[in-house]
Design a protein around this motif. Structure first.
Motif, short mmCIF file in Angstrom:
data_model
loop_
_atom_site.label_atom_id
_atom_site.label_comp_id
_atom_site.label_asym_id
_atom_site.label_seq_id
_atom_site.Cartn_x
_atom_site.Cartn_y
_atom_site.Cartn_z
N ILE A 179 -77.94 16.10 -54.43
CA ILE A 179 -77.63 16.48 -53.05
C ILE A 179 -78.15 15.40 -52.12
O ILE A 179 -79.24 14.85 -52.33
CB ILE A 179 -78.29 17.83 -52.70
N LEU A 180 -77.37 15.10 -51.09
CA LEU A 180 -77.81 14.17 -50.05
C LEU A 180 -77.89 14.91 -48.73
O LEU A 180 -76.92 15.55 -48.31
CB LEU A 180 -76.85 12.98 -49.95
N PRO A 215 -72.83 8.43 -57.80
CA PRO A 215 -71.79 9.22 -58.47
C PRO A 215 -72.18 10.65 -58.77
O PRO A 215 -71.31 11.51 -58.96
CB PRO A 215 -71.52 8.43 -59.76
N ARG A 216 -73.49 10.96 -58.83
CA ARG A 216 -73.91 12.33 -59.14
C ARG A 216 -74.01 13.23 -57.90
O ARG A 216 -74.25 14.42 -58.02
CB ARG A 216 -75.27 12.32 -59.86
N VAL A 217 -73.88 12.64 -56.71
CA VAL A 217 -73.98 13.44 -55.49
C VAL A 217 -72.69 14.23 -55.27
O VAL A 217 -71.61 13.65 -55.15
CB VAL A 217 -74.26 12.55 -54.26
N THR A 218 -72.80 15.54 -55.23
CA THR A 218 -71.64 16.40 -55.03
C THR A 218 -71.69 17.18 -53.72
O THR A 218 -70.70 17.78 -53.32
CB THR A 218 -71.51 17.41 -56.19
N LEU A 219 -72.85 17.17 -53.07
CA LEU A 219 -72.99 17.90 -51.81
C LEU A 219 -73.72 17.03 -50.80
O LEU A 219 -74.78 16.46 -51.10
CB LEU A 219 -73.79 19.20 -52.01
N VAL A 220 -73.14 16.91 -49.62
CA VAL A 220 -73.78 16.20 -48.51
C VAL A 220 -73.97 17.20 -47.37
O VAL A 220 -73.02 17.89 -46.98
CB VAL A 220 -72.93 15.01 -48.02
N GLY A 221 -75.19 17.28 -46.86
CA GLY A 221 -75.48 18.12 -45.70
C GLY A 221 -75.83 17.23 -44.51
O GLY A 221 -76.75 16.42 -44.60
N ILE A 222 -75.07 17.36 -43.43
CA ILE A 222 -75.34 16.63 -42.19
C ILE A 222 -76.02 17.61 -41.25
O ILE A 222 -75.40 18.58 -40.81
CB ILE A 222 -74.04 16.06 -41.59
N GLY A 269 -68.59 10.23 -47.11
CA GLY A 269 -68.06 9.45 -48.23
C GLY A 269 -69.02 9.28 -49.39
O GLY A 269 -68.64 8.76 -50.44
N ARG A 270 -70.29 9.70 -49.23
CA ARG A 270 -71.23 9.61 -50.35
C ARG A 270 -70.98 10.72 -51.37
O ARG A 270 -71.53 10.67 -52.48
CB ARG A 270 -72.68 9.72 -49.87
N ALA A 271 -70.20 11.75 -51.03
CA ALA A 271 -70.02 12.91 -51.91
C ALA A 271 -68.78 12.75 -52.78
O ALA A 271 -67.75 12.26 -52.33
CB ALA A 271 -69.91 14.19 -51.09
#
Length: 529
Positions: free
Chosen positions: A218-219, A346-353, A380-382
């Motif tokens: 997660i990012l 590549p493993r990031v599937t969720l981005v929270g802003i 775009g990181r997700a």
């Protein structure tokens, strides 16, 4: 292959290209294949990136795929390393130079290709001292050398897109992600009247638990360093302000200090209110340092990495953190705009802003463009590999026109609306600007100087179709104990503006002024603070 073939055919002559590709579309692969051909022919290539943080990952990819000697140039290197790498480039030993904006000036005897990655990023503009845009200098250098230049971005600057639309640049588009990767699903989450823990809504927290349980990363994006942006006395209302700037001091706890992010002033954190002596001092707001602390009890089994300019100050720390993320040793990555562009997770599937509402209402006319770019770059990181991605943007203004435009039509739809708006209001790229700045320790001196500068400007023969606005105090009036003001010059014809500035600059050089006054001319300004 179409993009590669088009640029390949231009090797040996000047031709500017806009490589307009969505995040994860393979722009770096295009660079690598073209650079490989340049090196094979015995020539050199130059790659410019906006930030030091983008160099470790790119350097790893380049050195693993390309023959020859790759050197890096940026300000975080030791002076001896910079000198050695500069010499290798100048002697022709280095076949590829990867660097930040100042690397555009490195001598390269066999230069055959220039790449400016993330060409939209305002970090490519030197904002003080010797002012220049590394992107614009790169285009001019390619023209002088006679080689192609690639301006790459998933969110190109409006000026660059305008040049492409006018066919000044060849416009190459990569509209789909490489391989099986699909664009992430972006959703707005209205957090008005919603309970938040660590700044996270219940919806986002539950989604994070689901992704962690599935073994994904997660990012979390929060564009605010430090622990808290405000320290306030609950008894009398005192707020910790910088004595040298018109801004508040940011509280940092690791190490503990009161820090001005504008002038760099550091002072001890008070234990009692300097005004009323009360001990009831409260921290308002949240920075990445505080978010990291608050996430630990919410997700006790997850390894958390904070990536911002504070946590990566030690040499090699950024590379270490990025490597840990790449190996899957980190489950939650949180950080500032250092994470917003160029990185491949590549493993990031969720981005929270988490908190981007402030930029939606900034006074700068470029603010909507920068906000749109930041949102799309972070999003775009997700989902950059086979795992689908999702982006949750928390906001208290879900009805905002910019957010609705991005959801409805993406960045391309936003660009079409923004360019129409710029044309109607006669703003760049449909007109050209120059900003005369002045500052002194006395607030009256800059205004008096700029008023006289305006009077002299209006007396010049080249003032037809030149519009001069101001003078006016800068949006951030006092910085480092000096008061700032500015005068804006606008003209639809660039050559006419240049002739005017040449004449005016000569007059200003002769204008009598006190030693305390500093002034500068910024052509094509991107910041108005």
């Amino acid at each position: 292959m179409t993009a590669i073939n088009a640029i390949q055919a231009a090797l040996g002559r000047f031709q500017p290209f806009l490589l307009d590709g969505v995040t994860g579309s393979g722009k770096t692969e295009v660079y690598i294949q073209l650079i490989a051909q340049v090196i094979a022919s015995g020539q050199q290539a130059l790659v410019i990136v906006p930030e030091i943080g983008l160099t470790p990952q790119l350097q790893t990819r380049f050195t693993s795929r390309l023959p020859g000697v790759t050197v890096v140039l940026h300000s975080a290197l030791k002076a001896s390393d910079r000198a050695r790498n500069w010499e290798q480039a100048a002697l022709g030993t280095a076949t590829l130079v990867l660097g930040t904006r100042s690397a555009i000036f490195v001598p390269l005897p066999r230069l055959a290709l220039i790449v400016v990655d993330e060409e939209h990023d305002m970090s490519l503009k030197q904002q003080d001292g010797f002012r220049y845009s590394a992107r614009d200098v790169a285009v001019r250098r390619a023209q002088l050398v006679g080689c192609p230049i690639i301006l790459g971005s998933a969110t190109p600057a409006l000026e660059t897109l305008h040049n492409a639309q006018r066919q000044r640049y060849d416009w190459l588009q990569l509209p789909r992600r490489a391989g099986v990767a699909q664009p992430p699903k972006i959703s707005l989450l209205d957090i008005r009247q919603q309970p938040l823990r660590a700044g996270l809504s219940m919806v986002l927290r539950e989604r994070m638990q689901t992704e962690l349980a599935a073994g994904n990363q997660i990012l979390l994006f929060l564009n605010r360093r430090g622990y808290a942006p405000v320290l306030i006395c609950h008894a009398c209302g005192w707020i910790g302000n910088c004595p040298q700037c018109d801004v508040r001091l940011t509280l940092h706890l690791s190490p503990r200090k009161f820090w001005c992010h504008h002038c760099g002033r550091v002072q001890p954190v008070p234990q009692h209110c300097p005004s009323c002596k009360s001990a009831d001092l409260r921290m308002i707001g949240r920075g990445t340092e505080r978010l990291e602390e608050e996430l630990q009890p919410l997700f006790p089994d997850a390894t958390i990495a904070r990536i911002d300019s504070d946590s990566t100050q030690r040499r090699g720390e950024l590379k270490r953190l990025l490597s840990a993320v790449a190996r899957g040793e980190v489950q939650i990555v949180l950080g500032t705009q250092m994470l917003a562009k160029g990185h491949d997770f590549p493993r990031v599937t969720l981005v929270g802003i988490l908190d981007l509402d402030g930029v939606l209402y900034a006074s700068d006319f470029r603010a909507p463009e920068r906000a749109a770019q930041l949102i799309m770059q972070v999003a775009g990181r997700a989902g950059r590999a086979e795992r689908p991605g999702r982006v949750i943007l928390q906001t208290r203004h879900p009805e905002h026109a910019l957010l609705q435009s991005l959801l409805r039509s993406g960045y391309r739809g936003f660009v079409a609306e923004a360019l129409r708006e710029r044309e109607d209001t006669e703003l760049p790229p449909f007109t050209h600007l120059a900003l005369l700045r002045a500052d002194a320790t006395d607030a009256l001196i800059p205004m008096e100087f700029l008023s006289e500068a305006k009077r002299l400007a209006l007396a010049l023969p080249e003032t037809e179709h030149i519009f001069i606005l101001g003078p006016a105090p800068s949006p951030l009036v006092r910085r480092v104990g000096r008061y700032h003001a500015q005068l804006l010059v606008q003209c639809a014809d660039r050559m006419r503006l240049q002739r005017f500035l040449n004449q005016w600059g000569g007059v200003l050089q002769k204008l009598k002024r006190g030693k305390d006054l500093h002034w500068s001319m910024d052509v094509d300004p991107i910041l108005f603070s």
